[in-house]
Enzyme design. Structure first.
Site, PDB file in Angstrom:
ATOM      1  N   ARG A  75       0.845  -1.188   0.000  1.00  0.00           N
ATOM      2  CA  ARG A  75       0.000   0.000   0.000  1.00  0.00           C
ATOM      3  C   ARG A  75       0.882   1.240   0.000  1.00  0.00           C
ATOM      4  NH1 ARG A  75      -4.534   2.729  -1.414  1.00  0.00           N
ATOM      5  NH2 ARG A  75      -5.170   4.266   0.160  1.00  0.00           N
ATOM      6  N   ILE A  76       0.687   2.121  -0.983  1.00  0.00           N
ATOM      7  CA  ILE A  76       1.412   3.389  -1.056  1.00  0.00           C
ATOM      8  C   ILE A  76       0.378   4.492  -0.910  1.00  0.00           C
ATOM      9  CG2 ILE A  76       2.829   4.886  -2.499  1.00  0.00           C
ATOM     10  CD1 ILE A  76       3.888   2.244  -3.774  1.00  0.00           C
ATOM     11  N   GLU A  79      -0.406  11.421   2.444  1.00  0.00           N
ATOM     12  CA  GLU A  79      -0.833  11.908   3.750  1.00  0.00           C
ATOM     13  C   GLU A  79      -2.200  12.579   3.687  1.00  0.00           C
ATOM     14  OE1 GLU A  79       1.993  13.537   6.857  1.00  0.00           O
ATOM     15  OE2 GLU A  79       1.218  15.373   5.968  1.00  0.00           O
ATOM     16  N   GLN A  95      -9.431   4.191   4.552  1.00  0.00           N
ATOM     17  CA  GLN A  95      -8.527   3.432   3.683  1.00  0.00           C
ATOM     18  C   GLN A  95      -7.224   3.089   4.407  1.00  0.00           C
ATOM     19  OE1 GLN A  95      -7.874   4.699  -0.422  1.00  0.00           O
ATOM     20  NE2 GLN A  95      -9.611   6.068  -0.249  1.00  0.00           N
ATOM     21  N   GLY A 118      -2.800  17.126   0.514  1.00  0.00           N
ATOM     22  CA  GLY A 118      -3.566  17.900  -0.458  1.00  0.00           C
ATOM     23  C   GLY A 118      -3.132  17.636  -1.887  1.00  0.00           C
ATOM     24  N   ASP A 164      -3.403  17.778  -8.954  1.00  0.00           N
ATOM     25  CA  ASP A 164      -2.567  16.668  -8.490  1.00  0.00           C
ATOM     26  C   ASP A 164      -1.124  16.879  -8.928  1.00  0.00           C
ATOM     27  OD1 ASP A 164      -1.487  14.312  -7.626  1.00  0.00           O
ATOM     28  OD2 ASP A 164      -3.111  13.059  -8.380  1.00  0.00           O
ATOM     29  N   ARG A 166       1.483  15.249  -7.546  1.00  0.00           N
ATOM     30  CA  ARG A 166       2.276  14.148  -7.023  1.00  0.00           C
ATOM     31  C   ARG A 166       2.999  13.352  -8.108  1.00  0.00           C
ATOM     32  NH1 ARG A 166      -2.398  11.138  -3.881  1.00  0.00           N
ATOM     33  NH2 ARG A 166      -3.383  11.679  -5.875  1.00  0.00           N
ATOM     34  N   LYS A 194      -1.025   5.446 -10.480  1.00  0.00           N
ATOM     35  CA  LYS A 194      -0.029   4.950  -9.529  1.00  0.00           C
ATOM     36  C   LYS A 194       0.416   3.540  -9.908  1.00  0.00           C
ATOM     37  CE  LYS A 194      -0.739   5.971  -5.240  1.00  0.00           C
ATOM     38  NZ  LYS A 194      -1.322   5.985  -3.872  1.00  0.00           N
TER      39      LYS A 194
END
Length: 268
Positions: A75-76, A79, A95, A118, A164, A166, A194
């Site tokens: 699981r990745i 925060e 989750q 966020g 997003d 990330r 992902k």
């Protein structure tokens, strides 16, 4: 001494029991690329094997971390600090807890916590976005009406396409340098981007996708619908039924959910 990685043998963890904790110090380039809001990555490793003799990177690379007779869950997670402190307007916390319990039940796996609050925009942005969604108040203190997550991000950032920020380049060191790529994982995720990045960019071997057991409420249904519709997240038939039941059994729908349903209807 390895200045990039610290080991801590954690005993009687509330969710994982005895486990190995790794704290990775990412490079400045990784922090910027992945939009990390804190200079660390937390890794929790549960194994049916005895990991007590692993105290260095060399130990880690030279020994088997996992048993070959059980699946290894992975699981990745990014925060969600407000969720950790009880905010009901997203499903991140349910989750997180469900994933930890699944890893413990499977007896081996990895939970990686990335400080990408966020979606990489930070905690101040997240608080402003939720204030718009839930209470309809913008950062100047003006009431402008409740917004769905799409409209709130456009209002605050200028474009929902920039929401997003990330990436996951900091995971390359964790999986490649620590030789965690030698194992095959069942990934706990419904995020196709992902999954593709793990497989194609850092060569993480994924055997299958493992369902996320989440609690869907009228408070977080809008957030979840946005993930499904705008980001192509996977969904099981049971989860879809849960969403339908939650929406149709509610005495009153939040304005942000109504707004999102109208957006979806107009787009279709």
């Amino acid at each position: 001494m390895n200045k990039k990685l610290a080991f801590y043998h954690m005993h009687h963890n509330s969710y994982l029991g005895d486990c190995l904790c790794l704290v990775y110090l990412p490079t400045i380039k990784e922090i910027d690329s992945d939009a990390l809001r804190a200079p660390y990555v937390l890794v929790l490793i549960k194994s049916k094997l005895d990991l007590s003799a692993i105290n260095t990177v060399e130990d880690f690379k030279s020994k088997n971390i996992f048993s070959s007779d059980l699946p290894i869950l992975l699981r990745i997670a990014s925060e969600c600090l407000l969720g950790i402190f009880g905010d009901a307007h997203c499903d991140c916390e349910s989750q997180r807890l469900a994933s930890l319990r699944e890893i413990n039940s499977a007896r081996q796996g990895i939970y990686i916590h990335l400080p990408q609050e966020g979606q990489g925009n930070g905690l101040v942005y997240k608080a402003q976005e939720l204030e718009l969604q839930v209470n309809g108040i913008d950062p100047s203190g003006t009431f402008i009406g409740e917004k769905n997550v799409q409209d709130a991000s456009e209002y605050l950032l200028g474009s929902a396409n920039s929401l997003d920020k990330r990436n996951y380049k900091s995971l390359a060191y964790i999986f490649q340098e620590l030789l965690l790529n030698r194992y095959t994982y069942d990934l706990i995720s419904d995020n196709p981007l992902k999954t593709d990045y793990l497989r194609n960019s850092i060569n993480v071997k994924i055997n299958s996708l493992h369902d996320i057991k989440r609690i869907i409420t009228i408070e977080n249904a809008g957030e979840y619908l946005a993930k499904l519709y705008m980001k192509d997240f996977e969904i099981t038939d049971q989860e879809l039924q849960n969403i339908y039941y939650t929406l149709f059994s509610a005495k009153e729908l939040p304005n942000r959910v109504i707004s999102l349903l109208k957006y979806i209807q107009e787009d279709l």
